[in-house]
Design an enzyme around this catalytic site. Structure first.
Site, mmCIF file in Angstrom:
data_model
loop_
_atom_site.group_PDB
_atom_site.id
_atom_site.type_symbol
_atom_site.label_atom_id
_atom_site.label_comp_id
_atom_site.label_asym_id
_atom_site.label_seq_id
_atom_site.Cartn_x
_atom_site.Cartn_y
_atom_site.Cartn_z
ATOM 1 N N ARG A 82 0.815 -1.201 0.000
ATOM 2 C CA ARG A 82 0.000 0.000 0.000
ATOM 3 C C ARG A 82 0.853 1.257 0.000
ATOM 4 O O ARG A 82 1.792 1.386 0.756
ATOM 5 C CB ARG A 82 -0.893 0.037 1.238
ATOM 6 C CG ARG A 82 -1.656 1.338 1.327
ATOM 7 C CD ARG A 82 -2.897 1.199 2.133
ATOM 8 N NE ARG A 82 -3.644 2.427 2.127
ATOM 9 C CZ ARG A 82 -4.668 2.653 2.918
ATOM 10 N NH1 ARG A 82 -5.066 1.712 3.762
ATOM 11 N NH2 ARG A 82 -5.316 3.783 2.867
ATOM 12 N N ARG A 91 -6.851 1.826 -3.377
ATOM 13 C CA ARG A 91 -5.729 1.229 -2.658
ATOM 14 C C ARG A 91 -5.627 -0.264 -2.910
ATOM 15 O O ARG A 91 -6.613 -0.935 -3.228
ATOM 16 C CB ARG A 91 -5.801 1.510 -1.153
ATOM 17 C CG ARG A 91 -6.898 0.818 -0.368
ATOM 18 C CD ARG A 91 -8.265 1.459 -0.469
ATOM 19 N NE ARG A 91 -8.305 2.872 -0.146
ATOM 20 C CZ ARG A 91 -8.438 3.326 1.096
ATOM 21 N NH1 ARG A 91 -8.543 2.502 2.101
ATOM 22 N NH2 ARG A 91 -8.506 4.611 1.312
ATOM 23 N N ASP A 94 -6.373 -2.307 2.490
ATOM 24 C CA ASP A 94 -6.708 -1.522 3.670
ATOM 25 C C ASP A 94 -7.132 -2.535 4.723
ATOM 26 O O ASP A 94 -7.879 -3.470 4.410
ATOM 27 C CB ASP A 94 -7.867 -0.576 3.302
ATOM 28 C CG ASP A 94 -8.272 0.366 4.418
ATOM 29 O OD1 ASP A 94 -7.405 0.782 5.212
ATOM 30 O OD2 ASP A 94 -9.475 0.705 4.473
ATOM 31 N N ASP A 96 -8.764 -2.458 8.431
ATOM 32 C CA ASP A 96 -9.344 -1.583 9.451
ATOM 33 C C ASP A 96 -9.836 -2.390 10.647
ATOM 34 O O ASP A 96 -10.387 -3.484 10.486
ATOM 35 C CB ASP A 96 -10.518 -0.799 8.862
ATOM 36 C CG ASP A 96 -10.060 0.281 7.888
ATOM 37 O OD1 ASP A 96 -8.897 0.714 7.971
ATOM 38 O OD2 ASP A 96 -10.886 0.671 7.044
HETATM 39 N N1 PH2 Z 1 -12.819 1.966 1.985
HETATM 40 C C1 PH2 Z 1 -12.734 3.289 2.088
HETATM 41 C C2 PH2 Z 1 -13.539 4.188 1.270
HETATM 42 N N2 PH2 Z 1 -14.480 3.532 0.427
HETATM 43 N N3 PH2 Z 1 -15.538 1.620 -0.398
HETATM 44 C C3 PH2 Z 1 -15.673 0.282 -0.404
HETATM 45 N N4 PH2 Z 1 -16.605 -0.264 -1.181
HETATM 46 N N5 PH2 Z 1 -14.872 -0.527 0.335
HETATM 47 C C4 PH2 Z 1 -13.896 -0.016 1.138
HETATM 48 O O1 PH2 Z 1 -13.166 -0.803 1.817
HETATM 49 C C5 PH2 Z 1 -13.739 1.382 1.188
HETATM 50 C C6 PH2 Z 1 -14.594 2.189 0.391
HETATM 51 C C7 PH2 Z 1 -11.845 3.937 3.053
HETATM 52 O O2 PH2 Z 1 -11.082 3.085 3.753
HETATM 53 MG MG MG Z 2 -10.857 1.941 5.495
HETATM 54 MG MG MG Z 3 -7.580 2.016 6.998
#
Ligand code: PH2
Ligand code: MG
Ligand code: MG
Length: 165
Positions: A82, A91, A94, A96
């Site tokens: 990343r 990206r 990610d 989280d």
């Molecule tokens: N993550 C984001 C912003 N938008 N949209 C989807 N569909 N999936 C994501 O994981 C995502 C996003 C910010 O981390």
């Molecule tokens: Mg996120």
């Molecule tokens: Mg994040």
């Protein structure tokens, strides 16, 4: 042992491979991956003119505390490739932290439960598959009820069954 709910996702390159690498690295470096949702293909939330994401929810047990976990997942994101550009930009990966036990953190870099999770199908749909009865410690509703109440209209559809680790 701590229970962490992670949401992983990405929308660049080989999306399936990046999610698979993330699950492998999480199980090698962070803890036991107890549950994995299917992979869901989801429309980009926020900056909509982006490729669709693949998202997956994980239940992980770990001895790490929440701040150590945060640093570890950021390190894994870098390892998987990343490069951080704009907020909400496309990206490779990610990772989280959505929930951490029933704990609430309100630190500059660590907000748990994730403050926008209740507004997003891309989070709630995968989590409803693996932890429908998990209670949100602030909103006092479980994930199933949060999904029922969610007004997000962006699609989250099953893309692939999860690859067990
Ligand atoms: N993550 C984001 C912003 N938008 N949209 C989807 N569909 N999936 C994501 O994981 C995502 C996003 C910010 O981390
Ligand atoms: Mg996120
Ligand atoms: Mg994040």
């Amino acid at each position: 042992m701590n229970k962490a709910i992670l949401l992983i996702g990405g929308n660049l390159g080989d999306r399936t491979a990046h999610l698979q690498q993330a699950v492998e690295q999480i199980s090698a470096k962070i803890g036991n991956v107890e549950k994995t949702s299917a992979l869901y293909e989801t429309a980009a939330w926020g900056h909509v003119e982006q490729p669709d994401y693949l998202n997956q929810g994980l239940l992980v047990t770990t001895t790490m505390d929440a701040e150590t976990l945060l640093h570890s997942v950021l390190e894994l994101e870098r390892q998987i490739g990343r490069v951080r550009q704009e907020k909400w930009g496309a990206r490779v990966i990610d990772i989280d932290i959505i929930f951490f036990n029933n704990d609430v953190f309100n630190l500059p870099d660590l907000k748990v439960p994730h403050p926008r999770m209740q507004f997003r199908n891309f989070v709630l749909v995968p989590l409803a598959e693996i932890i429908p009865d998990w209670q949100h410690p602030i909103l006092h509703k479980n994930v199933r009820a949060l999904l029922e109440a969610c007004t997000d209209t962006l699609p989250a559809r099953k893309f692939k069954q999860s690859n067990e680790v």
